[in-house]
Write a protein that holds these residues in place. Structure first.
Motif, PDB file in Angstrom:
ATOM      1  N   VAL A 227     -10.529   4.102  22.472  1.00  0.00           N
ATOM      2  CA  VAL A 227     -11.179   5.337  22.904  1.00  0.00           C
ATOM      3  C   VAL A 227     -12.178   5.012  24.019  1.00  0.00           C
ATOM      4  O   VAL A 227     -12.468   3.849  24.300  1.00  0.00           O
ATOM      5  N   GLY A 228     -12.740   6.066  24.591  1.00  0.00           N
ATOM      6  CA  GLY A 228     -13.705   5.893  25.667  1.00  0.00           C
ATOM      7  C   GLY A 228     -13.023   5.991  27.022  1.00  0.00           C
ATOM      8  O   GLY A 228     -11.807   5.843  27.155  1.00  0.00           O
ATOM      9  N   ASP A 229     -13.832   6.249  28.044  1.00  0.00           N
ATOM     10  CA  ASP A 229     -13.279   6.419  29.391  1.00  0.00           C
ATOM     11  C   ASP A 229     -12.507   5.204  29.860  1.00  0.00           C
ATOM     12  O   ASP A 229     -11.471   5.314  30.529  1.00  0.00           O
ATOM     13  N   ASP A 230     -12.977   4.020  29.497  1.00  0.00           N
ATOM     14  CA  ASP A 230     -12.309   2.799  29.928  1.00  0.00           C
ATOM     15  C   ASP A 230     -11.493   2.151  28.810  1.00  0.00           C
ATOM     16  O   ASP A 230     -10.948   1.059  28.986  1.00  0.00           O
ATOM     17  N   GLY A 231     -11.416   2.829  27.672  1.00  0.00           N
ATOM     18  CA  GLY A 231     -10.652   2.290  26.549  1.00  0.00           C
ATOM     19  C   GLY A 231     -11.266   1.061  25.922  1.00  0.00           C
ATOM     20  O   GLY A 231     -10.583   0.316  25.220  1.00  0.00           O
ATOM     21  N   ALA A 232     -12.567   0.856  26.155  1.00  0.00           N
ATOM     22  CA  ALA A 232     -13.209  -0.362  25.656  1.00  0.00           C
ATOM     23  C   ALA A 232     -13.586  -0.248  24.182  1.00  0.00           C
ATOM     24  O   ALA A 232     -13.649  -1.255  23.473  1.00  0.00           O
TER      25      ALA A 232
ATOM     26  N   SER B 262      -3.345  13.184  12.475  1.00  0.00           N
ATOM     27  CA  SER B 262      -3.195  13.835  13.774  1.00  0.00           C
ATOM     28  C   SER B 262      -4.481  14.540  14.206  1.00  0.00           C
ATOM     29  O   SER B 262      -4.906  14.431  15.362  1.00  0.00           O
ATOM     30  N   ALA B 263      -5.106  15.253  13.249  1.00  0.00           N
ATOM     31  CA  ALA B 263      -6.337  15.985  13.584  1.00  0.00           C
ATOM     32  C   ALA B 263      -7.459  15.034  13.984  1.00  0.00           C
ATOM     33  O   ALA B 263      -8.202  15.284  14.945  1.00  0.00           O
ATOM     34  N   LEU B 264      -7.594  13.924  13.266  1.00  0.00           N
ATOM     35  CA  LEU B 264      -8.658  12.979  13.590  1.00  0.00           C
ATOM     36  C   LEU B 264      -8.376  12.224  14.882  1.00  0.00           C
ATOM     37  O   LEU B 264      -9.290  11.917  15.646  1.00  0.00           O
ATOM     38  N   ARG B 265      -7.116  11.929  15.142  1.00  0.00           N
ATOM     39  CA  ARG B 265      -6.783  11.267  16.408  1.00  0.00           C
ATOM     40  C   ARG B 265      -7.144  12.166  17.589  1.00  0.00           C
ATOM     41  O   ARG B 265      -7.671  11.704  18.596  1.00  0.00           O
ATOM     42  N   THR B 266      -6.829  13.438  17.457  1.00  0.00           N
ATOM     43  CA  THR B 266      -7.128  14.376  18.537  1.00  0.00           C
ATOM     44  C   THR B 266      -8.626  14.468  18.782  1.00  0.00           C
ATOM     45  O   THR B 266      -9.095  14.389  19.925  1.00  0.00           O
TER      46      THR B 266
ATOM     47  N   GLU C 256     -12.083  11.968  21.858  1.00  0.00           N
ATOM     48  CA  GLU C 256     -13.048  12.593  22.770  1.00  0.00           C
ATOM     49  C   GLU C 256     -14.470  12.643  22.218  1.00  0.00           C
ATOM     50  O   GLU C 256     -15.430  12.713  22.988  1.00  0.00           O
ATOM     51  N   LEU C 257     -14.628  12.617  20.904  1.00  0.00           N
ATOM     52  CA  LEU C 257     -15.927  12.891  20.299  1.00  0.00           C
ATOM     53  C   LEU C 257     -16.444  11.695  19.514  1.00  0.00           C
ATOM     54  O   LEU C 257     -15.664  10.880  19.012  1.00  0.00           O
ATOM     55  N   PRO C 258     -17.763  11.596  19.368  1.00  0.00           N
ATOM     56  CA  PRO C 258     -18.335  10.566  18.491  1.00  0.00           C
ATOM     57  C   PRO C 258     -17.987  10.873  17.045  1.00  0.00           C
ATOM     58  O   PRO C 258     -17.557  11.993  16.713  1.00  0.00           O
TER      59      PRO C 258
ATOM     60  N   ARG D 163     -16.596   4.191  14.993  1.00  0.00           N
ATOM     61  CA  ARG D 163     -16.342   3.801  16.387  1.00  0.00           C
ATOM     62  C   ARG D 163     -17.079   2.495  16.656  1.00  0.00           C
ATOM     63  O   ARG D 163     -18.296   2.383  16.408  1.00  0.00           O
ATOM     64  N   LEU D 164     -16.339   1.521  17.129  1.00  0.00           N
ATOM     65  CA  LEU D 164     -16.903   0.200  17.424  1.00  0.00           C
ATOM     66  C   LEU D 164     -16.994   0.002  18.931  1.00  0.00           C
ATOM     67  O   LEU D 164     -16.017   0.236  19.650  1.00  0.00           O
ATOM     68  N   THR D 165     -18.166  -0.426  19.381  1.00  0.00           N
ATOM     69  CA  THR D 165     -18.350  -0.837  20.777  1.00  0.00           C
ATOM     70  C   THR D 165     -18.365  -2.357  20.788  1.00  0.00           C
ATOM     71  O   THR D 165     -19.381  -2.984  20.463  1.00  0.00           O
TER      72      THR D 165
END
Length: 400
Positions: free
Chosen positions: A211-216, A241-245, A249-251, A280-282
């Motif tokens: 996820v994220g703009d750069d997929g990082a 499917s709902a969670l993937r969607t 885009e969202l936190p 979500r892991l950075t």
């Protein structure tokens, strides 16, 4: 999709193809048909009731009452007529008076067949692959009422045959929806997961994706749909499917809320609750942000030996229509790990404390690069147990 034999194939070849498409192995008894044959024997008062399947040249007994043989050459059987005849059923009221069977070794000798009634078992593509048959050493009549009862029992046997194929296909599809080993490579981290359903299909899910703009960043989910079997599996796919969607885009907190809104009508109609942990892991910083929806089975295992079990967050999805889920944040330092698992794992241990302690110890003691082997051990243990619930686990560790 049901496999259909080529029009040029022989009946024997068509049967073999059909049995293969159903996932049925001809040899060997199968207890799933025993209720049918027991009922048939008692209902009709016959000495023998059997469910059989037929390959190219052999009739195999899958279940029988009053008959011990495992198979019979097809050419010697009454059921070859049932398979080939245009009529829906074959009834022989007195085999000694029937020129086709008067000299049969099964009429002249054991089991001294006089009466036979057989109903073909047919696949959805129309191929006759077996029979439900009744056999007795005394001649008897067989009227419309008996014929209708035999047809109903044969419908039941056909449904059992087909259900096996459908369940196996459903299991294949469900497994295909789960992340495969090595499907995500996060430099500096080990990311491993497993899901062992209690039955052919289950209501647990785990997922991860970029996820994220750069997929990082990496989004991860572990969820548990209330219930078991096909119904839970269908809802699991919808939740995924709902969670993937939302998760792309969202936190985490907002993603869970968005998914809950999307799923609200489905969960209300089915009376279903879903517990889950979505994170979500950075990787660059080791920051882990998550939202917990009534799950509460998460451990932060530190390299220095510390273990923290964060509390369960909000309510499960499907509880309140306008609920919100707060976010929690932790940092994974070198050697730290996060483990999330479903409550089915707890059934492998005598107590909750024993489960938590063993999981934490197992993750902490695994050498760098060894998480795959650890999760494989958990998977094998689950598969060797009489599971009452699905067992699912995701482990993420920052490399030392």
């Amino acid at each position: 999709m049901t496999a259909t034999a080529d029009p040029s194939t022989t009946p024997a070849e068509a049967r073999a193809l059909a049995l293969d498409s159903l996932g049925v192995h001809p040899a060997g008894r199968e207890g799933r048909f025993d209720r049918i044959t027991r009922l048939a024997q008692k209902l009709f008062g016959v000495e023998i009731a059997a469910v059989t399947v037929v390959d190219a040249d052999t009739q195999w007994v899958k279940s029988a009452q009053g008959l011990d043989i495992p198979y019979v050459p097809l050419e010697d059987t009454f059921c070859r007529v049932t398979l080939a005849a245009p009529a829906e059923q074959t009834v022989i009221e007195d085999a000694r008076a029937d020129d086709r069977f008067a000299d049969s070794p099964f009429v002249r000798g054991d089991p001294h067949v006089r009466f036979y009634a057989g109903h073909p078992l047919t696949t959805s593509s129309g191929v006759r692959v077996g029979t439900l048959c009744l056999i007795d050493p005394a001649p008897r009549g067989f009227g419309p009422v008996e014929s209708a009862m035999l047809a109903e029992l044969a419908d039941w046997a056909e449904a059992v045959l087909r259900r096996t194929s459908e369940m196996e296909r459903a299991a294949q599809v469900q497994q295909a929806l789960l992340p495969q080993a090595g499907s995500i490579d996060v430099p500096g981290y080990e990311v491993v997961g497993t899901c062992v359903p209690a039955h052919a299909v289950g209501g647990d899910l785990f997922d991860w994706y970029r996820v994220g703009d750069d997929g990082a960043d990496v989004a991860m989910t572990l969820g548990d749909v209330m219930g078991k079997g096909i119904g839970a599996a269908l809802l699991m796919a919808t939740v995924r499917s709902a969670l993937r969607t939302a998760g792309r885009e969202l936190p985490p907190g907002a993603a869970v809320r968005d998914a809950a809104v999307a799923l609200e009508a489905d969960l209300e109609r089915t009376g279903t609750l879903v517990t889950l942990c979505h994170a979500r892991l950075t990787p660059a910083t080791g920051q882990l942000t998550w939202a917990d929806a009534g799950h509460g089975l998460m451990l932060l295992v530190r390299s220095d030996g510390g273990v923290t079990r964060p509390p369960a967050g909000g309510l499960p999805l499907g509880t309140l229509p306008d609920d919100r889920w707060s976010e929690h944040v932790a940092e994974l330092a070198s050697g730290d790990a996060v483990v999330v698992f479903s409550d089915g794992l707890l059934d492998l241990y005598p107590t909750l404390d024993a489960a938590l302690a063993d999981v934490a110890r197992g993750v902490r003691e695994v050498p760098p690069g060894g998480l795959v082997e650890y999760v494989d051990r958990v998977t094998r243990r689950a598969r060797c147990s009489a599971l009452a619930d699905d067992v699912t686990m995701v482990v993420v560790r920052r490399c030392p």
